[in-house]
Design an enzyme around this catalytic site. Structure first.
Site, mmCIF file in Angstrom:
data_model
loop_
_atom_site.group_PDB
_atom_site.id
_atom_site.type_symbol
_atom_site.label_atom_id
_atom_site.label_comp_id
_atom_site.label_asym_id
_atom_site.label_seq_id
_atom_site.Cartn_x
_atom_site.Cartn_y
_atom_site.Cartn_z
ATOM 1 N N ARG A 9 0.828 -1.222 0.000
ATOM 2 C CA ARG A 9 0.000 0.000 0.000
ATOM 3 C C ARG A 9 0.861 1.270 0.000
ATOM 4 O O ARG A 9 1.846 1.370 0.697
ATOM 5 C CB ARG A 9 -0.893 -0.007 1.243
ATOM 6 C CG ARG A 9 -1.701 1.260 1.399
ATOM 7 C CD ARG A 9 -2.880 1.060 2.282
ATOM 8 N NE ARG A 9 -2.537 0.945 3.695
ATOM 9 C CZ ARG A 9 -3.458 0.820 4.654
ATOM 10 N NH1 ARG A 9 -4.729 0.756 4.343
ATOM 11 N NH2 ARG A 9 -3.085 0.716 5.912
ATOM 12 N N ARG A 30 -1.214 -5.510 14.380
ATOM 13 C CA ARG A 30 -2.564 -4.994 14.111
ATOM 14 C C ARG A 30 -3.547 -6.141 13.870
ATOM 15 O O ARG A 30 -4.713 -6.070 14.260
ATOM 16 C CB ARG A 30 -2.529 -4.043 12.905
ATOM 17 C CG ARG A 30 -1.877 -2.702 13.255
ATOM 18 C CD ARG A 30 -1.373 -1.962 12.040
ATOM 19 N NE ARG A 30 -2.411 -1.498 11.155
ATOM 20 C CZ ARG A 30 -2.219 -1.242 9.860
ATOM 21 N NH1 ARG A 30 -1.037 -1.433 9.293
ATOM 22 N NH2 ARG A 30 -3.211 -0.805 9.138
ATOM 23 N N ARG A 56 2.785 3.970 4.898
ATOM 24 C CA ARG A 56 2.454 4.253 6.286
ATOM 25 C C ARG A 56 3.426 3.532 7.213
ATOM 26 O O ARG A 56 3.779 2.385 6.970
ATOM 27 C CB ARG A 56 1.018 3.779 6.575
ATOM 28 C CG ARG A 56 0.007 4.881 6.502
ATOM 29 C CD ARG A 56 -1.391 4.365 6.568
ATOM 30 N NE ARG A 56 -1.703 3.580 7.767
ATOM 31 C CZ ARG A 56 -2.928 3.125 8.059
ATOM 32 N NH1 ARG A 56 -3.941 3.379 7.242
ATOM 33 N NH2 ARG A 56 -3.146 2.425 9.137
#
Ligand code: AMP
Length: 218
Positions: free
Chosen positions: A127, A171, A160
């Protein structure tokens, strides 16, 4: 139409929420985006939230609930919204349900993006986001026309900090232990729709649109 998008990080909730909210003319309220914006602006919320976010842990419930309630109350209440990445704990879900009920704005539909761990890891590690407008890319599945540059605004793309392999694992652990139980909570309320987050974005989008359209009429 008031919706919740539920699913692990990397399930495609954000990508779909951007498209569907535009098409339906409703608000897209991403807790992660709002928190990141607070971190960028150096607000009190941002200062408190940053260390949790960097570690891949959840920001304390009451802080997030208050922030999201304020956002909903200050927005156009007639418009409807998609809550993306919120609620993420049973406590958040119960609290926001009670508050929205009081406001006469209950959640109409919850979409659960059922997604495999392989998909999640591949999506998150590839991403890239635009520093300027926040647009989402993927180095393989959705690459920008020019490497490192946003198609929409020419901004610089970045990865990120919490999209590192180690923090992704953290996560996912948090999702499994604290968020997954919301599936049962909303299923019992009979407002849960499930779809496959592993499918291509355009396939998911069509299904989502049909579901939300049907729900709105029904
Ligand atoms: P996201 O952009 O949804 O992946 O969220 C990024 C980070 O923001 C998460 O790893 C948490 O640290 C924080 N966060 C986002 N949504 C919530 C929430 N509903 N409750 C607590 N923390 C959250």
């Amino acid at each position: 139409m008031r919706m919740v998008f539920l699913g692990p990080p990397g399930a495609g909730k954000g990508t779909q929420a951007v498209m569907l909210s535009e098409r339906m003319g409703i608000l897209h309220l991403s807790t992660g985006d709002i928190l990141r914006e607070n971190v960028k602006r150096g607000t009190e919320i941002g200062k408190k939230a940053k260390s949790y976010m960097d570690k891949g842990e959840l920001v304390p419930d009451d802080m997030v609930i208050e922030m999201m309630l304020d956002t909903i109350k200050s927005g156009d209440k007639e418009k409807g919204f998609i809550l993306d990445g919120f609620p993420r704990t049973l406590y958040q879900a119960r609290k926001i349900d009670a508050e929205l009920e009081k406001l006469g704005l209950p959640i109409d539909m919850v979409t659960y993006f059922k997604t495999s761990t392989d998909t999640v890891i591949s999506r998150l590690t590839g991403r890239r986001l635009c520093k300027n407008c926040g647009a989402n890319y993927h180095i393989k599945n959705m690459p920008p026309k020019k490497e490192g540059v946003c198609d929409k605004c020419g901004g610089e793309l970045y990865r990120r900090k919490d999209d590192s392999e180690e923090t992704i694992k953290k996560r996912l652990g948090v999702y499994n232990s604290q968020t997954e139980e919301l599936i049962g909570y909303y299923r019992e309320k009979d407002i849960l729709k499930e779809l496959s987050g592993d499918s291509d974005a355009d396939v998911v989008y069509e299904e989502l649109f049909v579901n939300s359209h049907f729900q709105r009429r029904g």
